[in-house]
Design an enzyme around this catalytic site. Structure first.
Site, PDB file in Angstrom:
ATOM      1  CE  LYS A 495     -14.905  -2.077   8.940  1.00 23.04           C
ATOM      2  NZ  LYS A 495     -15.845  -1.501   9.874  1.00 23.04           N
ATOM      3  CE1 TYR A 719      15.250  11.286  -4.137  1.00 24.38           C
ATOM      4  CE2 TYR A 719      13.926   9.611  -3.019  1.00 24.38           C
ATOM      5  CZ  TYR A 719      14.423  10.159  -4.196  1.00 24.38           C
ATOM      6  OH  TYR A 719      14.121   9.610  -5.392  1.00 24.38           O
TER       7      TYR A 719
HETATM    8  C1  PLP Z   1     -15.814  -1.890  11.161  1.00 24.27           C
HETATM    9  C2  PLP Z   1     -17.061  -2.109  11.847  1.00 24.27           C
HETATM   10  C3  PLP Z   1     -17.173  -3.115  12.832  1.00 24.27           C
HETATM   11  C4  PLP Z   1     -16.016  -3.924  13.327  1.00 24.27           C
HETATM   12  O1  PLP Z   1     -15.282  -3.190  14.259  1.00 24.27           O
HETATM   13  P1  PLP Z   1     -13.992  -3.778  14.964  1.00 24.27           P
HETATM   14  O2  PLP Z   1     -13.590  -2.756  15.934  1.00 24.27           O
HETATM   15  O3  PLP Z   1     -12.984  -3.973  13.899  1.00 24.27           O
HETATM   16  O4  PLP Z   1     -14.408  -5.050  15.580  1.00 24.27           O
HETATM   17  C5  PLP Z   1     -18.427  -3.365  13.365  1.00 24.27           C
HETATM   18  N1  PLP Z   1     -19.500  -2.630  12.992  1.00 24.27           N
HETATM   19  C6  PLP Z   1     -19.413  -1.644  12.084  1.00 24.27           C
HETATM   20  C7  PLP Z   1     -20.629  -0.885  11.729  1.00 24.27           C
HETATM   21  C8  PLP Z   1     -18.198  -1.353  11.484  1.00 24.27           C
HETATM   22  O5  PLP Z   1     -18.126  -0.368  10.588  1.00 24.27           O
END
Ligand code: PLP
Length: 824
Positions: A495, A719
């Protein structure tokens, strides 16, 4: 010298103690262990290796279809050989042992010197440098890339042939009891120990145990070369081998065969002088870092020992080139993807690079720009015939051949091919418009200077790039896999643009490495992956009802987190006339984010049992504090709740439903809760809450200095005139700003960057596209590279400065920052 053996299936059987079936006179020339990379299948002997999670036997049918006819197997049940009339196979107890026995047998046919290199770091560099330094004097076979494992070593040794006059192999181990088998296969006549570092320390009691294991490589040697300044190494070698072997060492601070007297760094070169056999000798090389100097001295000791004359030594060290152990993927002109392969040019590494090309984008047109290949040991006709076959197999659309040799064999190539006598001729003739939306592999021998071609074809935009090390990512993947039970399946979270590191490139890599699922946040991310040819299952964690039709069309599997979404999805399935679609039920066991709580479960289940439109593929939950010790009790509570609720669900269905709850930190800290699957996220990208030292850094955010100027102390910078100067200051302007993801909170000295190994604070406010840094005490010129975070400056440090977590830094690097991928 013994005549080189021809290996028939019958000889293979007798060497490996196996039983042979089928055509026992079939001759084999190549060995393969990976169904994804094959050269000349008709002449290949495939070893069906059995690992914890993969069984080579399951690829036999596929290999047969690709033309492989010879197999070494340990399991006849997996495959019905009677349906393949023309195969030959050897049945053995253990296929890895068989591979090793075969290589060991081949080794015995050759009597020329064999160097065996081991140590914790520098094996590949020393091997490649010895190759550079000695290839005028010898014809050398050597391990491809860093092939130094239980599998890599036999494959390397198999390449020995009667044309060579020297072999150089590296041997690496990661646990006890591994070196003896490597030692038997390589049987080095000369041993070389590079350096005892701390890689793989976790699998050994202590350094001494690791060292004792490593030096078993030298059991068959006549002499051993090493650096005596690592006390433990010196002691161990003397204790074990002083009586039986010649120990030849170099040292900076004690008596030694090669006694280093001085090292002087002048600009970008180092002059080293030393005493050897009561004479003063000197070399000069274009490297200044300690690791390179140490490795060079080790090589120097070898050359002196081989009686290479001083003038040649001097001359060759001056020509010593960095060992670029990487393959880079870059954006090219005309929407092309460029793969620059800086590995040495030979048939084996060409096949590896072509595989990477296919792994990236299978549907695009593929162009190969290839130079002459030297010292292949084949005649030009044989060599280019083999290459032509390889290109056909790998479905290369177009070849651009550069060099006299390849041009002379033009007739052999069936694809669209053009030829040029030299790189200069090609560049003079270059029409950039002939490259359009394709993938271009650039692979040339050193002296063809293909970096000039790469430069001409590279898309030049922003100087700020995020370098993504694909090998490091694979290393991290393997580390997490090593924590799993053999049957546990793996979902990898890609993701948010794979936590900032890119989407299709990463997904391709993961698919290639056979992960079971990918998970994205929203449907669009999944569509992008499908468009790029990803075929493995994809879960959408945050499905929105407006995208359900698209999801069904692209076969993306939704997370179902409440009754409404479940009903909506059912409607979409009906609308599309789809049955038996996989869904994933999310339970909220304490995170208090999306998910069913206990009350909602019964009505959900009533709806799903006997529903022909979908089935539950998995039930899962998410841990709220898996990375922190203080939440251990809460985490255990979540796991218990999850077990209880999911038990109730499973009890109502006659089919199998997978269960999963662990994220990266969970995999490391709660291995007993693996259930059927786990969900790996941040760990893949190099961040651990427990064992940071076991992971490799994946991403490095880099830019370059656009301009340097001297500003006197009464001035201000940037700035709001926030950059107040205390003294006259030398500032550097870098083309990265908050729009790239360089957080504005790092302004005014809060943030620092790394320039030539030194820390430079940010001066003034960070602008949208640019920032200023203080270079007053740093030796830097315009064009020098600047590291925002990366190998030498962990992203976690930057996160701490910003009072946030690495996740946020990684995922907020904007899309306009080019991602550059490399292996190595
Ligand atoms: C993002 C996510 C993970 C992975 O988590 P990490 O801490 O990056 O390993 C696992 N399960 C769900 C539902 C997530 O949203």
């Amino acid at each position: 010298m013994t005549a080189p053996q021809v290996y028939t299936i019958e000889t293979v059987a007798s060497v490996t103690g196996g039983i042979c079936y089928g055509n026992e006179n079939l001759v084999v020339k190549n060995l393969s262990i990976d169904s994804r990379s094959l050269q000349l299948p008709e002449e290949t002997l495939f070893f069906a290796l059995v690992g914890e999670r993969h069984d080579g036997h399951s690829y036999i049918v596929d290999l047969y279809q690709k033309g492989v006819r010879a197999f070494v197997v340990s399991n006849l049940e997996m495959i019905d050989f009677t349906i393949f009339p023309d195969v030959a196979f050897v049945l053995v107890a253990d296929t890895l042992c068989a591979l090793q026995d075969l290589a060991q047998n081949r080794r015995k046919s050759f009597e020329y010197p064999v160097f065996g290199i081991t140590g914790s770091n520098g094996k590949t560099i020393v091997k490649e440098w010895l190759y550079q330094l000695l290839n005028e004097s010898y014809s050398i076979v050597r391990s491809p890339k860093s092939y130094n494992s239980q599998v890599g070593v036999p494959l390397s040794v198999w390449n020995m042939d009667e044309e060579a006059s020297l072999a150089i192999f590296e041997a690496g181990i990661s646990r006890v009891d591994e070196m003896e088998s490597l030692s038997k296969i390589i049987q080095p006549t000369v041993g070389i120990f590079t350096h005892l570092g701390d890689a793989h320390r976790e699998n050994f009691k202590d350094d001494l145990q690791k060292l004792e294991e490593k030096i078993k490589l030298f059991l068959f040697c006549n002499s051993i070369m090493y650096c005596a300044d690592e006390e433990l190494v010196d002691k161990a070698l003397k204790l074990r081998f002083a009586e039986s072997k010649e120990l030849i060492c170099w040292s900076r601070n004690q008596e030694a065969n090669l006694r280093i007297v001085s090292e002087e760094i002048k600009g970008n070169c180092t002059i080293i002088s030393a005493e050897y056999k009561e004479e003063t000798k000197e070399i000069c090389l274009f490297f200044t870092d300690k690791a390179s100097i140490d490795n060079a001295i080790t090589c120097w000791l070898c050359l002196l020992n081989l009686n290479v004359d001083d003038d040649s030594i001097k001359e060759r060290f001056l020509k010593l080139e960095p060992v670029a152990m990487r393959l880079e993927i870059k954006e090219g002109i005309g929407d092309c993807t460029l793969i620059n392969d800086y590995y040495n040019s030979d048939l084996g590494s060409l096949a590896i690079a072509l595989d990477l090309m296919n792994q990236q984008q299978n549907d695009k047109r593929k162009t190969l720009i290839l130079s002459d290949i030297f010292q292949s040991g084949y005649t030009n006709y044989q060599l280019y015939k083999a290459i032509s076959k390889l290109l056909e197999q790998k479905k290369i659309t177009r070849l651009i051949g550069i060099g006299e040799d390849i041009s002379s064999q033009a007739k052999l190539f069936k694809c669209n091919a053009s030829f040029y006598r030299s790189t200069e001729v090609f560049l003079a003739d270059l029409n950039r418009n002939q490259f359009d939306n394709e993938i271009i592999l650039i692979k040339g021998a050193r002296n063809f200077h293909f970096e000039r071609i790469s430069n001409a074809l590279q898309y030049k935009a922003h100087q700020t790039v995020l370098e993504v090390n694909l090998s490091a990512m694979v290393h991290n993947l393997n580390y997490f896999r090593s924590l799993l039970q053999p049957a546990t399946k793996l979902i990898v979270m890609v993701k948010a643009f794979s936590y900032g590191s890119g989407s299709t490139e990463i997904a391709n890599l993961l698919q290639y490495h056979r992960v079971d699922y990918l998970a994205v946040a929203i449907a669009d991310e999944g569509v992008e992956l499908r468009d790029a040819g990803i075929t493995i299952p994809i879960i959408v964690m945050n499905p929105e009802s407006h995208s359900f039709d698209t999801m069904i069309e692209y076969h993306l599997e939704p997370e179902i987190y409440n009754q409404t979404i479940c009903l909506e999805f059912e409607k979409a399935l009906k609308r599309n006339g789809v049955r038996n679609y996989p869904i994933h039920i999310k339970l909220d066991t304490g995170m208090n984010r999306l998910g069913f709580v206990h009350q909602g479960l019964d009505s959900l289940l009533a709806m799903i049992v006997n529903n022909e439109h979908f089935f539950i593929s998995s039930v899962f939950s998410h841990l709220a504090g898996a990375d922190e010790q203080i939440h251990n009790d809460f985490t255990k509570q979540q796991i218990t709740t999850f077990t209880k609720w999911s038990d109730q669900i499973l009890a109502q269905f006659s089919y199998h439903i997978d269960r999963h709850i662990l994220n990266s930190a969970g995999i490391e800290r709660f291995p007993q809760a693996q259930f059927d699957m786990v969900r790996l996220g941040i760990g893949l990208y190099g961040i651990s809450s427990v064992h940071q030292e076991k992971l490799m850094n994946v991403s490095s955010l880099k830019t370059t200095i656009s301009q340097i100027k001297e500003v006197s102390k009464e001035n201000t910078v940037g700035y709001g005139r926030k950059g107040q100067l205390q003294t006259d200051t030398r500032i550097g302007v870098i083309p990265i700003g908050y729009a790239d993801g360089f957080n504005r909170k790092l302004s005014n000295g809060l943030g620092t960057v790394l320039v030539n190994g030194q820390t430079a604070p940010v001066i003034g406010n960070i602008c949208m596209d640019m920032s200023m840094i203080d270079l007053t005490n740093i030796d830097a010129v315009e064009g020098d590279s600047v590291l925002i975070f990366g190998d030498d400056y962990p992203v976690s440090k930057l996160a701490a400065q910003l009072d946030t977590i690495p996740y946020e830094i990684l995922t907020t690097i904007s899309r306009r920052v080019k991602r550059v991928y490399f292996q190595g």
